[in-house]
Design an enzyme around this catalytic site. Structure first.
Site, PDB file in Angstrom:
ATOM      1  N   HIS A 253      -3.832   2.043   1.583  1.00 50.64           N
ATOM      2  CA  HIS A 253      -4.117   2.964   0.470  1.00 50.64           C
ATOM      3  C   HIS A 253      -4.819   4.232   0.954  1.00 50.64           C
ATOM      4  CE1 HIS A 253      -3.741  -0.504  -2.693  1.00 50.64           C
ATOM      5  NE2 HIS A 253      -2.602  -0.135  -2.159  1.00 50.64           N
TER       6      HIS A 253
ATOM      7  N   CYS B 172      -3.179  18.739   2.523  1.00 50.72           N
ATOM      8  CA  CYS B 172      -2.887  19.800   1.561  1.00 50.72           C
ATOM      9  C   CYS B 172      -2.329  19.201   0.273  1.00 50.72           C
ATOM     10  CB  CYS B 172      -1.869  20.773   2.163  1.00 50.72           C
ATOM     11  SG  CYS B 172      -1.401  22.094   1.024  1.00 50.72           S
TER      12      CYS B 172
ATOM     13  N   CYS C 106       2.060  21.700   2.122  1.00 45.67           N
ATOM     14  CA  CYS C 106       2.675  22.817   2.838  1.00 45.67           C
ATOM     15  C   CYS C 106       3.045  22.398   4.261  1.00 45.67           C
ATOM     16  CB  CYS C 106       1.747  24.029   2.846  1.00 45.67           C
ATOM     17  SG  CYS C 106       0.324  23.854   3.931  1.00 45.67           S
TER      18      CYS C 106
ATOM     19  N   CYS D 233      -2.401  27.174   4.039  1.00 41.55           N
ATOM     20  CA  CYS D 233      -1.903  27.955   2.891  1.00 41.55           C
ATOM     21  C   CYS D 233      -2.989  28.323   1.886  1.00 41.55           C
ATOM     22  CB  CYS D 233      -0.776  27.211   2.187  1.00 41.55           C
ATOM     23  SG  CYS D 233      -1.331  25.839   1.159  1.00 41.55           S
TER      24      CYS D 233
ATOM     25  N   GLY E 141     -10.136 -11.269  -1.104  1.00 39.99           N
ATOM     26  CA  GLY E 141     -10.763 -10.268  -1.971  1.00 39.99           C
ATOM     27  C   GLY E 141      -9.805  -9.282  -2.586  1.00 39.99           C
ATOM     28  N   THR E 142      -8.538  -9.653  -2.708  1.00 46.60           N
ATOM     29  CA  THR E 142      -7.595  -8.788  -3.412  1.00 46.60           C
ATOM     30  C   THR E 142      -6.907  -9.602  -4.497  1.00 46.60           C
ATOM     31  OG1 THR E 142      -5.556  -7.508  -3.273  1.00 46.60           O
ATOM     32  CG2 THR E 142      -5.902  -9.140  -1.554  1.00 46.60           C
TER      33      THR E 142
ATOM     34  N   ASN F 168     -10.089 -16.832  -2.478  1.00 42.10           N
ATOM     35  CA  ASN F 168     -10.516 -16.149  -3.694  1.00 42.10           C
ATOM     36  C   ASN F 168     -11.260 -17.142  -4.563  1.00 42.10           C
ATOM     37  OD1 ASN F 168     -10.382 -13.625  -5.094  1.00 42.10           O
ATOM     38  ND2 ASN F 168      -8.255 -13.468  -4.409  1.00 42.10           N
TER      39      ASN F 168
ATOM     40  N   GLU G  46     -11.369 -17.053  -7.773  1.00 43.52           N
ATOM     41  CA  GLU G  46     -10.613 -17.291  -9.005  1.00 43.52           C
ATOM     42  C   GLU G  46      -9.122 -17.080  -8.782  1.00 43.52           C
ATOM     43  OE1 GLU G  46     -12.217 -14.521 -11.783  1.00 43.52           O
ATOM     44  OE2 GLU G  46     -14.195 -15.474 -11.720  1.00 43.52           O
TER      45      GLU G  46
HETATM   46 ZN   LIG Z   1      -1.448  23.909   2.468  1.00 44.15          ZN
END
Ligand SMILES: [Zn+2]
Length: 280
Positions: A128, A136, A140, A173, A212-213, A238, A240
């Protein structure tokens, strides 16, 4: 934990030893004081508004509310910097020491605590994204930049200074930069989030430990399926039941462990240590 010992032993006795992979999520960093931003501890910005992560954590929201989103992220950056790796992070670093060649972590966490806890950067796949880098917002170029220095905020409602906004300009940019994290209205890809690499790892994994996920996003669930489809074990650590539990229900090579991550990892480490002494 006789069962865990047998599973580890089986993996060790294979001629070509299978990889051991840990898939980690927010639950692992909770003991370091990092909130999950789900459910009742969702996101408050500017002191008044409450947002669901699914609404706030989107490119769409960012494009209309850059200041709010940057305030939240610069505050989080400060919080991550102050947080300390917990016992589970340390145990994962110890386990890597025992099996450096066969070890990987695939994490949903963006807090960088696995690396700070002692795991090698090239063994940690951050699906993630992370809070070390920015890019950017207009894409760009494909460049990824390190965070500008000294821009973390102490308070979530702290004004962003002109000086900080200047640091948040794309060097190519001039558009505003964005955190290098996956938002809810975006897709996984290999370049930024290592989707192909992690699916390949899951395929060659003999034991996938899920910690833990809750499996609320698609890639973690796909990784679990991948390991099971190629004959590996999935250990679901886990307290649960959750989406992972549902997915692995009735699967022969899937085993739930209803215990804390600290207790599980400590046992895992000890058994592994013992097996290495015997089998080398
Ligand atoms: Zn840029």
């Amino acid at each position: 934990m006789k069962q865990l010992k047998e599973i580890l032993k089986e993996n060790f006795q294979k001629e070509k030893r299978n990889k051991i992979t840990f898939l980690t999520g927010a639950g692992l960093s909770a003991a370091s004081g990092i909130p999950t931003y789900r459910g009742s501890d969702g996101i408050w910005v500017k002191g008044t508004k409450f947002h669901k992560p699914e609404e706030f954590g989107t490119f769409k929201y960012f494009s209309k509310n850059q200041e709010e989103v940057w305030q939240f992220n610069l505050f989080r950056k400060g919080m991550f910097a102050k947080a300390q790796p917990n016992d589970s992070h340390t145990l994962l670093a110890d386990i890597e020491q025992l099996i450096p060649e066969d070890f990987s972590i695939i994490t949903q966490n963006i807090d960088g605590l696995h690396q700070r806890g002692g795991n090698s950067g090239n063994k940690v796949y951050e699906i993630h994204g992370n809070m070390r880098t920015v890019r950017c917002s207009l894409e760009c170029s494909k460049a990824v930049y390190l965070y500008p220095k000294d821009i973390a905020l102490d308070r979530i409602d702290e004004e962003i200074s002109d000086e900080t906004w200047e640091k948040l300009e794309c060097p190519k940019c001039g558009a505003v930069l964005r955190p290098n994290i996956l938002w809810f209205d975006e897709y996984y890809n290999e370049r930024l989030y290592k989707v192909d690499s992690t699916l390949r790892i899951a395929k060659n994994t003999g034991i996938l430990v899920v910690i833990g996920t809750s499996g609320a996003t698609t890639l973690p669930l796909a990784l679990v399926k991948q390991t099971l489809n190629y004959g590996g074990y999935v250990l679901d650590v886990n307290l649960e039941d959750n989406n992972i539990t549902k997915l692995i229900k009735d699967k022969k090579r899937a085993v739930p462990f209803r215990m804390t991550s600290d207790a599980f990892l400590s046992e895992f480490h000890n058994i592994l240590d013992e097996l290495i002494l015997i089998h080398g």
